[in-house]
Design a protein around this motif. Structure first.
Motif, short mmCIF file in Angstrom:
data_model
loop_
_atom_site.label_atom_id
_atom_site.label_comp_id
_atom_site.label_asym_id
_atom_site.label_seq_id
_atom_site.Cartn_x
_atom_site.Cartn_y
_atom_site.Cartn_z
N ALA A 67 1.09 -1.18 0.10
CA ALA A 67 -0.02 -0.15 0.01
C ALA A 67 0.87 1.34 0.11
O ALA A 67 0.57 2.22 -0.82
CB ALA A 67 -0.99 -0.01 1.36
N ARG A 68 1.82 1.21 0.95
CA ARG A 68 2.71 2.30 0.78
C ARG A 68 3.37 2.71 -0.51
O ARG A 68 3.78 3.86 -0.93
CB ARG A 68 3.58 2.20 2.28
CG ARG A 68 3.20 2.70 3.45
CD ARG A 68 4.35 2.54 4.45
NE ARG A 68 4.77 1.36 4.76
CZ ARG A 68 4.24 0.48 5.54
NH1 ARG A 68 3.12 0.98 6.45
NH2 ARG A 68 4.76 -0.50 5.85
N THR A 69 3.84 1.53 -1.16
CA THR A 69 4.78 1.73 -2.39
C THR A 69 3.49 2.26 -3.26
O THR A 69 3.99 3.12 -4.38
CB THR A 69 5.27 0.22 -2.80
OG1 THR A 69 6.00 -0.17 -1.71
CG2 THR A 69 5.73 0.35 -4.22
N VAL A 70 2.42 1.82 -3.51
CA VAL A 70 1.53 2.05 -4.49
C VAL A 70 1.14 3.69 -4.36
O VAL A 70 1.17 4.21 -5.33
CB VAL A 70 0.23 1.24 -4.52
CG1 VAL A 70 -0.88 2.02 -5.19
CG2 VAL A 70 0.44 -0.22 -5.02
N ALA A 71 1.11 4.04 -3.01
CA ALA A 71 0.64 5.41 -2.81
C ALA A 71 1.66 6.57 -3.09
O ALA A 71 1.33 7.66 -3.59
CB ALA A 71 0.43 5.48 -1.26
N LYS A 72 2.92 6.04 -2.93
CA LYS A 72 4.05 6.83 -2.93
C LYS A 72 4.12 6.88 -4.69
O LYS A 72 4.39 8.16 -5.20
CB LYS A 72 5.41 6.28 -2.22
CG LYS A 72 6.55 7.21 -2.50
CD LYS A 72 7.65 6.48 -1.81
CE LYS A 72 9.11 7.35 -2.12
NZ LYS A 72 10.10 6.46 -1.51
N GLU A 73 4.29 5.76 -5.30
CA GLU A 73 4.66 5.76 -6.62
C GLU A 73 3.39 6.38 -7.53
O GLU A 73 3.87 7.12 -8.43
CB GLU A 73 5.23 4.65 -7.09
CG GLU A 73 6.57 4.15 -6.35
CD GLU A 73 6.98 2.94 -7.16
OE1 GLU A 73 6.77 2.66 -8.36
OE2 GLU A 73 7.87 2.09 -6.43
N LEU A 74 2.25 6.23 -7.29
CA LEU A 74 1.25 6.70 -7.91
C LEU A 74 1.12 8.03 -7.98
O LEU A 74 0.66 8.78 -8.66
CB LEU A 74 -0.14 5.84 -7.74
CG LEU A 74 -1.30 6.09 -8.61
CD1 LEU A 74 -0.91 6.00 -10.08
CD2 LEU A 74 -2.26 5.14 -8.23
N SER A 75 1.25 8.40 -6.72
CA SER A 75 1.04 10.02 -6.33
C SER A 75 2.24 10.85 -7.20
O SER A 75 1.81 11.99 -7.68
CB SER A 75 1.34 10.18 -4.71
OG SER A 75 0.27 9.87 -3.90
N ARG A 76 3.53 10.23 -7.23
CA ARG A 76 4.26 10.94 -7.97
C ARG A 76 4.02 10.82 -9.64
O ARG A 76 4.27 11.73 -10.24
CB ARG A 76 5.91 10.11 -7.67
CG ARG A 76 6.94 10.91 -8.62
CD ARG A 76 8.21 10.09 -8.62
NE ARG A 76 8.40 9.79 -7.18
CZ ARG A 76 8.94 8.58 -6.62
NH1 ARG A 76 9.02 7.54 -7.49
NH2 ARG A 76 9.35 8.49 -5.42
N ALA A 77 3.40 9.86 -10.03
CA ALA A 77 3.12 9.66 -11.36
C ALA A 77 1.97 10.62 -11.76
O ALA A 77 2.18 11.18 -12.95
CB ALA A 77 2.66 8.10 -11.71
N VAL A 78 1.00 10.67 -11.05
CA VAL A 78 -0.23 11.64 -11.31
C VAL A 78 0.17 12.99 -10.87
O VAL A 78 -0.57 13.94 -11.21
CB VAL A 78 -1.42 11.06 -11.04
CG1 VAL A 78 -1.70 9.56 -11.63
CG2 VAL A 78 -1.48 10.79 -9.42
N GLY A 79 1.05 13.12 -9.99
CA GLY A 79 1.26 14.65 -9.50
C GLY A 79 0.20 15.24 -8.66
O GLY A 79 -0.11 16.36 -8.43
N ASP A 80 -0.52 14.13 -7.79
CA ASP A 80 -1.42 14.36 -6.98
C ASP A 80 -1.58 13.48 -6.04
O ASP A 80 -1.29 12.27 -6.18
CB ASP A 80 -2.96 14.26 -7.62
CG ASP A 80 -3.85 15.59 -7.28
OD1 ASP A 80 -3.36 16.52 -6.62
OD2 ASP A 80 -4.93 15.50 -7.59
#
Length: 635
Positions: free
Chosen positions: A475-488
């Protein structure tokens, strides 16, 4: 006795004119008759005329020889200054002058300047410049007519200037002869002969100096033509070199086009495009995707080392400039070509050539960027199709009750997914006012496929199953990397692990509830599992995993008591039961207050410094009660 043959002997010896008087003086001393003396005088006059004729012929031969030598110098012209020096020196020698010199026109300054001097001793004279029309030389240059003066300083025909008169006076010149250097109708300079005493220049001397001036003008014009010819040859050679280089670059471009076309037709990838480009042009190439992630690197065998890169700001500026110009741009020693498809930015090529690129070579780089864009579009299309299939499988796993597990296993196996292995389920949620967009869906599909998992968009959120046993870390990995990818900020809840198709739907609902709870608790942008939500996770979970909740809350204290035989858990319960009073807890435990303090310090080191905060304290008290319900506390 008279002897006329003596004059023949004098002529043969080229005797000086004064010696022709000796026969007459000898005859007088010998008492010769008047008639004999008169006859001898006639013979002397005739001999002197013959001598003068011979002298003129000798001088003419010298002049012709000098002109022949000058013509020979012109025929073998290599050094213009050497030829001009020879001409000026011959002018001085043939005219018997003290000084000879040559001036040339300066079109930029509108005057004439000293080019060559012979016999000059004054520095001021050697650097003299003559304004147009000033002095004897200025008048010759303007009029194109020879001029001579027996005494320049006293001659009123010429416009005297302080600078010219000073130079002439420093050199000590008196008599000056100047003739023009003509090229067609133009006068390009003046040739001079000068004496330091008064002298009247004869017509023959003017003609001789004019002949030498004509040779000097020819030498100057020949040198000019030679220089122009050499410049033209150099330009032709440079043009030929450019043409050859252009031809070679065109051939390289044609070869590169054929190679890249064949590569696409045989199903090659981005890595092969990079290798082909480096093979054709030499150097090193870095292929980046739209996020700046490295897709491929290629280097020629002679490339010395790594790839000097651009920082993020410079790279963004270079890619934007390339997109705007529709061609590659140079930044330092690197060339950047944007990889675009319409308005879609797919990435960039960063090329460090081993030599500067010609125009056709840059076209090769730009063609490689187009081919890369085409291949990335192919890859995206394939990935989207595969992602659609994978998403449909995951939707079947979480969207409806599982009836035919074997059919699901078979479908998953075709996609390289083993549903009987341990998987965690992650649900990602964006801002409350809108679901995650297509960019996030593409990222999730790529992220899951790269790890042997599945992803699908469902109800404005993303659901992923990923191989593994640690839902919180996923969960932490997805939250961190997806936040960076979408800029939100993206919030991710997780549950699991699941090791059977039927369990995935249960864990999906838990993960979805966890994501909702994180947002409600003000923890948007974080990733966590139900077990990390304390009593909230316990209430939200369908399976009510009490042991997991107790272990997460007070597990370290339980383990410590078991290993050491201590009473930290009992102390913690007494402390909460006394409302946080150390003295009342000590009375309940029948120990000293200092003992309670020491035990609480140990508990803090095991549970963390925030164990007494309201949220943690509530979880701890609930865990203590649930643990007591499962069995009595040890004493």
């Amino acid at each position: 006795m008279l002897n006329p043959l003596e004059y023949l002997d004098l002529l043969a010896r080229e005797a000086a004119p004064v010696e022709f008087e000796r026969p007459i003086l000898a005859a007088r001393q010998a008492g010769a008759a008047a008639d004999d003396l008169a006859e001898l005088e006639e013979i002397k006059v005739a001999a002197l005329r013959v001598r003068a004729l011979l002298e003129r012929r000798r001088r003419r031969e010298e002049e012709l020889s000098a002109l022949y030598d000058t013509a020979s110098d012109l025929a073998g012209l290599r050094d213009l200054d050497a030829v001009l020096r020879a001409i000026v020196h011959r002018a001085r020698t043939l005219l018997g002058a003290d000084v000879s010199y040559l001036t040339l026109d300066d079109p930029q300054r509108g005057d004439t300047y000293m080019r060559i001097t012979d016999g000059s001793v004054a520095a001021s004279f050697q650097t003299l410049r003559l304004p147009a029309g000033a002095g004897l030389g200025g008048l010759v240059a303007v009029s194109g007519t020879p001029y001579a003066t027996a005494d320049y300083g006293q001659d009123p025909r010429y416009r005297h200037t302080a600078e010219i008169d000073t130079g002439v006076r420093d050199e000590g010149l008196v008599a000056i002869l100047g003739v023009p250097l003509r090229l067609g109708s133009s006068v390009i300079g003046v040739l001079f002969a000068a004496d330091r005493t008064e002298r009247a220049f004869a017509r023959e001397e003017v003609a001789l100096l004019a002949s030498l001036a004509a040779h000097a003008a020819i030498a100057i014009d020949t040198a000019r033509l030679l220089t122009e010819t050499q410049a033209a040859l150099a330009e032709l050679s440079a043009a030929n070199t450019v043409i050859q280089a252009h031809s070679a670059s065109v051939e390289r471009a044609a070869g590169a086009h054929d190679r890249m076309t064949a590569l696409v037709l045989r199903g090659g990838g981005v890595e092969e495009v990079a290798a082909d480009l480096v093979d054709v042009l030499g150097g090193a190439l870095l292929v980046l995707d739209a996020t700046g992630r490295e897709l491929a690197v290629a280097k020629s065998p002679a490339w010395p080392g790594g790839l000097p890169g651009l920082d993020a700001a410079d790279m963004a500026e270079a890619v934007a400039a390339s997109r705007g110009a529709g061609r590659s741009v140079q930044r330092g020693d690197a060339y950047v070509a944007a990889v675009v498809a319409g308005a879609d930015n797919l990435g960039a090529l960063v090329f460090h050539p081993s030599h500067p690129l010609a125009g056709a070579d840059q076209r090769i780089l730009e063609r490689a960027a187009q081919i890369t864009a085409l291949l990335l579009l192919f890859r995206r299309t394939v990935a989207e199709a595969e992602g659609q299939v994978r998403g449909e499988l995951l939707d079947d796993l979480i969207g409806r009750p599982v009836r035919d597990e074997q059919a699901l296993r078979t479908r998953a196996r075709r996609l390289g997914v083993d549903l009987d292995a341990a998987h965690v389920v992650v649900v990602a949620a964006g801002r409350a006012e809108g679901g995650l967009r297509q960019r996030a869906v593409s990222w999730a599909r790529t992220f899951a496929a790269g790890r042997g998992g599945l992803a699908v968009a469902k109800d404005g959120r993303l659901a992923l199953i990923l191989p593994g046993t640690d839902p919180a870390a996923a969960a932490r990995t997805v939250a961190k990397e997806l936040s960076r990818a979408v800029g939100d900020p993206v919030t991710a809840g997780a549950a699991g692990p699941a090791s059977a198709p039927a369990a995935i739907g249960v864990h999906y609902r838990e993960a979805d509830s966890c994501a909702t709870a994180l947002i409600a608790l003000g923890r948007a942008g974080e990733g966590a599992s139900n077990t990390e939500l304390g009593y909230v996770g316990l209430l939200l979970g369908d399976r009510r995993d009490v042991p997991a909740f107790v272990g997460a809350a007070i597990g370290p204290v339980l383990d410590y008591d078991t290993r050491r035989g201590t009473a930290l858990l009992k102390t913690l319960e007494a402390y909460f039961g006394a409302g946080g009073s150390l003295s009342r807890a000590a009375e309940t435990l029948h120990v000293h207050v200092n003992t309670v303090t020491q035990r609480l310090d140990r508990i803090g080191s095991l549970l963390g410094a925030d164990w007494q905060t309201p949220a943690r304290a509530l979880d701890l008290q609930l865990a203590l009660r649930l643990h007591r319900l499962s069995g009595p506390l040890s004493t």
